[in-house]
Design a protein around this motif. Structure first.
Motif, mmCIF file in Angstrom:
data_model
loop_
_atom_site.group_PDB
_atom_site.id
_atom_site.type_symbol
_atom_site.label_atom_id
_atom_site.label_comp_id
_atom_site.label_asym_id
_atom_site.label_seq_id
_atom_site.Cartn_x
_atom_site.Cartn_y
_atom_site.Cartn_z
ATOM 1 N N LEU A 168 -15.324 -24.061 53.189
ATOM 2 C CA LEU A 168 -14.244 -24.588 53.897
ATOM 3 C C LEU A 168 -13.264 -23.441 54.141
ATOM 4 O O LEU A 168 -12.667 -23.334 55.049
ATOM 5 N N ALA A 169 -13.117 -22.763 52.936
ATOM 6 C CA ALA A 169 -12.122 -21.520 53.021
ATOM 7 C C ALA A 169 -12.665 -20.373 54.125
ATOM 8 O O ALA A 169 -11.712 -20.104 55.298
ATOM 9 N N ILE A 170 -13.774 -20.128 54.044
ATOM 10 C CA ILE A 170 -14.394 -18.939 54.772
ATOM 11 C C ILE A 170 -14.251 -19.458 56.530
ATOM 12 O O ILE A 170 -14.313 -18.736 57.373
ATOM 13 N N THR A 171 -14.816 -20.639 56.617
ATOM 14 C CA THR A 171 -14.930 -21.121 58.002
ATOM 15 C C THR A 171 -13.445 -21.524 58.473
ATOM 16 O O THR A 171 -13.317 -21.583 59.832
ATOM 17 N N GLY A 172 -12.532 -21.794 57.516
ATOM 18 C CA GLY A 172 -11.193 -21.941 58.018
ATOM 19 C C GLY A 172 -11.077 -23.285 58.208
ATOM 20 O O GLY A 172 -10.122 -23.917 59.080
ATOM 21 N N THR A 173 -12.100 -24.294 58.220
ATOM 22 C CA THR A 173 -12.117 -25.755 58.293
ATOM 23 C C THR A 173 -10.837 -26.511 57.635
ATOM 24 O O THR A 173 -10.424 -27.546 57.917
ATOM 25 N N ALA A 174 -10.521 -26.009 56.252
ATOM 26 C CA ALA A 174 -9.488 -26.548 55.801
ATOM 27 C C ALA A 174 -8.806 -25.527 55.017
ATOM 28 O O ALA A 174 -9.134 -24.487 54.812
ATOM 29 N N GLU B 112 -31.118 -18.033 47.645
ATOM 30 C CA GLU B 112 -30.414 -16.718 47.355
ATOM 31 C C GLU B 112 -29.918 -16.241 48.980
ATOM 32 O O GLU B 112 -30.657 -15.849 49.643
ATOM 33 N N VAL B 113 -28.693 -15.656 48.667
ATOM 34 C CA VAL B 113 -28.171 -15.059 50.061
ATOM 35 C C VAL B 113 -27.391 -13.877 49.884
ATOM 36 O O VAL B 113 -26.373 -13.943 48.815
ATOM 37 N N PRO B 114 -27.617 -12.617 50.386
ATOM 38 C CA PRO B 114 -27.022 -11.496 49.976
ATOM 39 C C PRO B 114 -25.374 -11.508 50.412
ATOM 40 O O PRO B 114 -25.121 -12.426 51.218
ATOM 41 N N LEU B 115 -24.740 -10.805 49.926
ATOM 42 C CA LEU B 115 -23.292 -10.988 50.094
ATOM 43 C C LEU B 115 -22.945 -10.798 51.574
ATOM 44 O O LEU B 115 -22.049 -11.260 52.209
ATOM 45 N N ASP B 116 -23.854 -9.662 52.261
ATOM 46 C CA ASP B 116 -23.498 -9.429 53.963
ATOM 47 C C ASP B 116 -23.820 -10.529 54.804
ATOM 48 O O ASP B 116 -23.659 -10.475 55.833
ATOM 49 N N GLU B 117 -24.444 -11.632 54.214
ATOM 50 C CA GLU B 117 -24.666 -12.955 55.010
ATOM 51 C C GLU B 117 -23.953 -13.932 54.304
ATOM 52 O O GLU B 117 -24.280 -15.202 54.891
ATOM 53 N N ALA B 118 -23.139 -13.987 53.521
ATOM 54 C CA ALA B 118 -22.496 -15.056 53.180
ATOM 55 C C ALA B 118 -21.571 -15.768 54.023
ATOM 56 O O ALA B 118 -21.529 -17.024 53.895
ATOM 57 N N ILE B 119 -20.953 -14.929 54.970
ATOM 58 C CA ILE B 119 -20.099 -15.595 55.938
ATOM 59 C C ILE B 119 -20.922 -16.433 56.690
ATOM 60 O O ILE B 119 -20.377 -17.406 57.197
ATOM 61 N N GLU B 120 -21.718 -15.731 57.372
ATOM 62 C CA GLU B 120 -23.093 -16.969 58.164
ATOM 63 C C GLU B 120 -23.409 -17.955 57.229
ATOM 64 O O GLU B 120 -23.233 -19.192 58.053
ATOM 65 N N ALA B 121 -23.901 -17.927 56.118
ATOM 66 C CA ALA B 121 -24.279 -19.097 55.328
ATOM 67 C C ALA B 121 -22.987 -19.894 55.353
ATOM 68 O O ALA B 121 -23.479 -21.172 55.130
ATOM 69 N N ALA B 122 -21.880 -19.633 55.185
ATOM 70 C CA ALA B 122 -20.824 -20.455 55.060
ATOM 71 C C ALA B 122 -20.738 -21.595 56.124
ATOM 72 O O ALA B 122 -20.544 -22.654 56.073
ATOM 73 N N GLY B 123 -21.159 -21.132 57.482
ATOM 74 C CA GLY B 123 -21.075 -21.639 58.580
ATOM 75 C C GLY B 123 -22.110 -22.538 58.612
ATOM 76 O O GLY B 123 -22.233 -23.905 59.024
ATOM 77 N N GLN B 124 -23.578 -22.376 58.076
ATOM 78 C CA GLN B 124 -24.502 -23.098 57.758
ATOM 79 C C GLN B 124 -24.297 -24.162 56.802
ATOM 80 O O GLN B 124 -24.615 -25.539 57.072
#
Length: 327
Positions: free
Chosen positions: A46-52, A299-311
């Motif tokens: 929610l935080a990373i995507t700005g949804t809330a 397991e998701v690397p740190l540099d893919e965490a933003i994309e994973a938040a959307g998923q």
């Protein structure tokens, strides 16, 4: 300098990126930690995507969980070299969180890494698993036993739900798992679910009371789902509510509470006192199978965490997302 996900800008106009951050920017705290692992939870997504509006100030490092090693401490409870775990306490919301290679925190928020778990396993559990255990403890403390009857778990493919199903099944409860993903039936049965219930059966407006079905329930949804869960509880059934994935509203009546003596028990993991945290982690060491825990992990690397938040927000990830932060 260290790497971390940084949310900048302002509410409604935030920018999120993986950056090199100067250690001098770290917020105040009496313990500094080299973070080994973090997680991605619903609140983080929610935080990373700005949804809330999760972040209360900017810039902010998200991440409500972390596990790592103390490098500096002026807190008498911790010294350099200690392995520690953090869940909640407004970290990732009001105070920089765990999705970075370093964190500076209040030692009052930390607990020692339980001896039964590695840092990776502790983050596989994370806030979601620790919350699930708090919910199981709430059912137990209100007298719900395996002999009481079926237990319902909503959001069963998510982090809280997956761990709750696994723990309850190991303790001998008959678990009905609620999901909107029929393709995940084999996964849920592998965790120990006896029955699978389509989320659609609980998602719409319902009756004040329905057939007495469940002796206990763990709900992550809120909204109509929670209202319908309460309506279907057995006499003196207990519902542990810990989430609002389906809404913050509660469109119910008092009928289950005054006619069936149902208990609705709120479970908060963010500000739970240390003694409750330690009890939950002690029980997790006893009642959560490491093999089942491993089956829940993506397991998701740190540099893919933003994309994973959307998923995560798209509902395409199940179980627990673990993020190794160290290089």
């Amino acid at each position: 300098m260290f790497k971390g996900i940084l949310m900048e800008g302002s509410r409604g106009d935030q920018q999120v990126s993986l950056k090199s951050i100067d250690e001098a920017w770290l917020p105040e705290g009496d313990v500094t930690v080299d973070v080994a692992y973090s997680t991605l939870n619903y609140k983080d997504a929610l935080a990373i995507t700005g949804t809330a509006p999760i972040a209360k100030s900017y810039p902010m490092v998200p991440g409500i969980d972390l596990a790592g090693v103390v490098t500096e401490s002026s807190n008498p409870e911790f010294k350099a070299g200690d392995e520690v775990v953090l869940n909640g306490w407004g970290v990732g919301e009001k105070h920089w969180g765990g999705l970075a290679q370093k964190a500076r925190l209040s030692g009052d928020w930390l607990i020692p890494l339980p001896a039964s778990f590695t840092a990776r396993q502790a983050m596989a559990i994370g806030t979601a698993g620790y919350t699930a255990m708090l919910c199981v403890l709430a059912l137990e403390k209100h007298g719900v036993t395996p002999d009481s009857g079926d237990i319902l778990v909503t959001g069963a493919t998510g982090g809280v739900g997956s761990v709750a199903v696994a723990i309850l099944a190991k303790l001998g409860y008959s678990v009905t798992a609620v999901t909107g993903k029929p393709e995940e039936e084999s996964y849920l049965r592998s965790l120990g679910a006896k029955q699978i219930l389509d989320r659609a059966e609980l998602s719409g407006p319902g009756k004040p009371l329905t057939r007495e079905t469940w002796a206990g329930a763990i709900d992550v949804a809120g909204g109509h789902v929670l209202a319908n869960v309460c309506a279907g509880m057995k006499y003196r059934g207990v519902v542990a509510a810990c989430g609002l994935a389906a809404g913050m509203d509660f469109p119910a009546t008092v009928a289950p509470f005054i006619l069936r003596s149902v208990t609705l028990c709120g479970v908060d993991s963010v500000m739970a006192p240390k003694k409750d945290r330690l009890e939950a982690w002690e029980r997790l060491a006893q009642d959560l199978s490491p093999e089942l825990l491993d089956s829940m992990i993506t397991e998701v690397p740190l540099d893919e965490a933003i994309e994973a938040a959307g998923q995560f927000m798209d509902g395409t990830i199940r179980g627990r997302i673990v993020i190794p932060v160290v290089e």
